[in-house]
Scaffold this motif. Structure first.
Motif, short mmCIF file in Angstrom:
data_model
loop_
_atom_site.label_atom_id
_atom_site.label_comp_id
_atom_site.label_asym_id
_atom_site.label_seq_id
_atom_site.Cartn_x
_atom_site.Cartn_y
_atom_site.Cartn_z
N ASP A 177 0.84 -1.20 0.00
CA ASP A 177 0.00 0.00 0.00
C ASP A 177 0.87 1.25 0.00
OD1 ASP A 177 -2.49 -1.35 0.05
OD2 ASP A 177 -2.40 -1.53 2.24
N GLN A 178 1.90 1.24 0.84
CA GLN A 178 2.81 2.39 0.89
C GLN A 178 3.49 2.61 -0.45
OE1 GLN A 178 5.15 1.19 4.32
NE2 GLN A 178 4.19 2.80 5.53
N PHE A 179 3.94 1.51 -1.06
CA PHE A 179 4.57 1.61 -2.38
C PHE A 179 3.62 2.25 -3.38
CE2 PHE A 179 4.40 -0.72 -6.48
CZ PHE A 179 5.42 -0.03 -7.12
N LEU A 180 2.41 1.75 -3.45
CA LEU A 180 1.45 2.28 -4.41
C LEU A 180 1.12 3.75 -4.15
CD1 LEU A 180 -0.91 -0.82 -4.73
CD2 LEU A 180 0.64 0.07 -6.50
N GLN A 181 1.02 4.13 -2.88
CA GLN A 181 0.72 5.52 -2.52
C GLN A 181 1.88 6.46 -2.86
OE1 GLN A 181 -0.29 5.45 1.63
NE2 GLN A 181 -2.24 4.43 1.27
N GLU A 182 3.12 6.00 -2.63
CA GLU A 182 4.28 6.87 -2.77
C GLU A 182 4.92 6.85 -4.16
OE1 GLU A 182 7.01 5.92 0.39
OE2 GLU A 182 5.47 6.21 1.92
N ALA A 183 4.73 5.78 -4.92
CA ALA A 183 5.47 5.65 -6.17
C ALA A 183 4.60 5.56 -7.42
CB ALA A 183 6.38 4.42 -6.10
N THR A 184 3.28 5.52 -7.24
CA THR A 184 2.39 5.49 -8.40
C THR A 184 1.26 6.48 -8.22
OG1 THR A 184 0.87 3.78 -7.56
CG2 THR A 184 2.84 3.00 -8.73
N ALA A 185 0.64 6.80 -9.34
CA ALA A 185 -0.54 7.67 -9.32
C ALA A 185 -1.47 7.20 -10.42
CB ALA A 185 -0.14 9.13 -9.55
N THR A 233 13.84 -0.60 2.60
CA THR A 233 12.96 -1.72 2.88
C THR A 233 13.44 -2.92 2.06
OG1 THR A 233 11.11 -0.19 3.14
CG2 THR A 233 10.55 -2.48 2.79
N VAL A 234 13.41 -4.07 2.63
CA VAL A 234 13.81 -5.28 1.90
C VAL A 234 12.67 -5.66 0.95
CG1 VAL A 234 14.43 -7.71 2.09
CG2 VAL A 234 15.24 -6.07 3.81
N PRO A 235 12.97 -5.75 -0.36
CA PRO A 235 11.91 -6.14 -1.28
C PRO A 235 11.48 -7.58 -1.03
CG PRO A 235 13.97 -5.78 -2.47
CD PRO A 235 14.22 -5.48 -1.03
N ARG A 236 10.21 -7.80 -1.14
CA ARG A 236 9.69 -9.15 -0.98
C ARG A 236 9.85 -9.89 -2.31
NH1 ARG A 236 5.10 -6.87 2.67
NH2 ARG A 236 6.34 -6.63 4.57
N PRO A 237 9.80 -11.22 -2.28
CA PRO A 237 9.97 -11.98 -3.53
C PRO A 237 8.95 -11.56 -4.59
CG PRO A 237 10.00 -13.45 -1.63
CD PRO A 237 9.61 -12.09 -1.12
N GLU A 238 9.36 -11.71 -5.83
CA GLU A 238 8.51 -11.27 -6.94
C GLU A 238 7.15 -11.96 -6.94
OE1 GLU A 238 8.84 -10.40 -11.71
OE2 GLU A 238 10.57 -11.25 -10.67
N ASP A 239 7.10 -13.25 -6.60
CA ASP A 239 5.81 -13.93 -6.60
C ASP A 239 4.88 -13.38 -5.52
OD1 ASP A 239 7.48 -15.12 -4.65
OD2 ASP A 239 6.46 -17.04 -4.79
N ALA A 240 5.43 -12.98 -4.38
CA ALA A 240 4.62 -12.36 -3.32
C ALA A 240 4.12 -10.98 -3.77
CB ALA A 240 5.42 -12.24 -2.03
N PHE A 241 4.98 -10.24 -4.46
CA PHE A 241 4.60 -8.93 -4.99
C PHE A 241 3.41 -9.07 -5.94
CE2 PHE A 241 4.92 -5.77 -8.41
CZ PHE A 241 4.82 -4.59 -7.68
N TRP A 242 3.50 -10.02 -6.88
CA TRP A 242 2.42 -10.18 -7.86
C TRP A 242 1.14 -10.69 -7.23
CZ3 TRP A 242 2.89 -6.97 -11.32
CH2 TRP A 242 4.12 -6.68 -11.90
N ALA A 243 1.27 -11.52 -6.21
CA ALA A 243 0.07 -11.99 -5.50
C ALA A 243 -0.63 -10.79 -4.83
CB ALA A 243 0.44 -13.04 -4.47
N ALA A 244 0.16 -9.90 -4.23
CA ALA A 244 -0.41 -8.71 -3.59
C ALA A 244 -1.04 -7.78 -4.62
CB ALA A 244 0.66 -7.97 -2.80
#
Length: 85
Positions: free
Chosen positions: A7-15, A42-53
Motif C-alpha cells: 500500500d505504501q509503495f502504491l501511494q508513494e510511487a504510483t498515481a 525496505t527489503v523487497p519481498r519476492p517477486e511472486d509475493a509482490f504479484w500476489a499482492a
C-alpha cells in the motif's frame, strides 16, 4: 491498521492516470517497486509475493492505468537508462 508495504509503495510511487494510454508493464512495475524499496530502505519481498499482492489489489500490469511518480520513479528511470545521466 497500518498500511502494508505494498500500500505504501502504491501511494508513494504510483498515481492513477486514466487519461494516458501508457500503462506500467510487468517489468516496469516490479522495477519501480525495487527502486522504492531501495530508497525507503525496505527489503523487497519476492517477486511472486509482490504479484500476489498486486492481484489482490486488482493491479494488472499493462492494463491498470498507473504512472510512476516521486523519487522511486527517478531512481528507476536513471538506473534503467544510465545513458541519461
Amino acid at each position: 491498521m497500518a498500511d502494508s508495504q505494498y500500500d505504501q509503495f502504491l501511494q508513494e510511487a504510483t498515481a492513477p492516470d486514466a487519461a494516458s494510454e501508457s500503462v506500467l508493464g510487468r517489468d516496469c512495475l516490479y522495477g519501480l517497486y525495487t527502486s522504492w524499496c531501495f530508497l525507503s530502505q525496505t527489503v523487497p519481498r519476492p517477486e511472486d509475493a509482490f504479484w500476489a499482492a498486486m492481484r489482490e489489489k486488482r493491479i494488472r500490469p499493462g492494463h491498470t492505468p498507473l504512472r510512476m511518480t516521486g523519487p522511486a520513479a527517478n531512481d528507476y528511470i536513471l538506473s534503467s537508462y544510465p545513458g541519461l545521466v
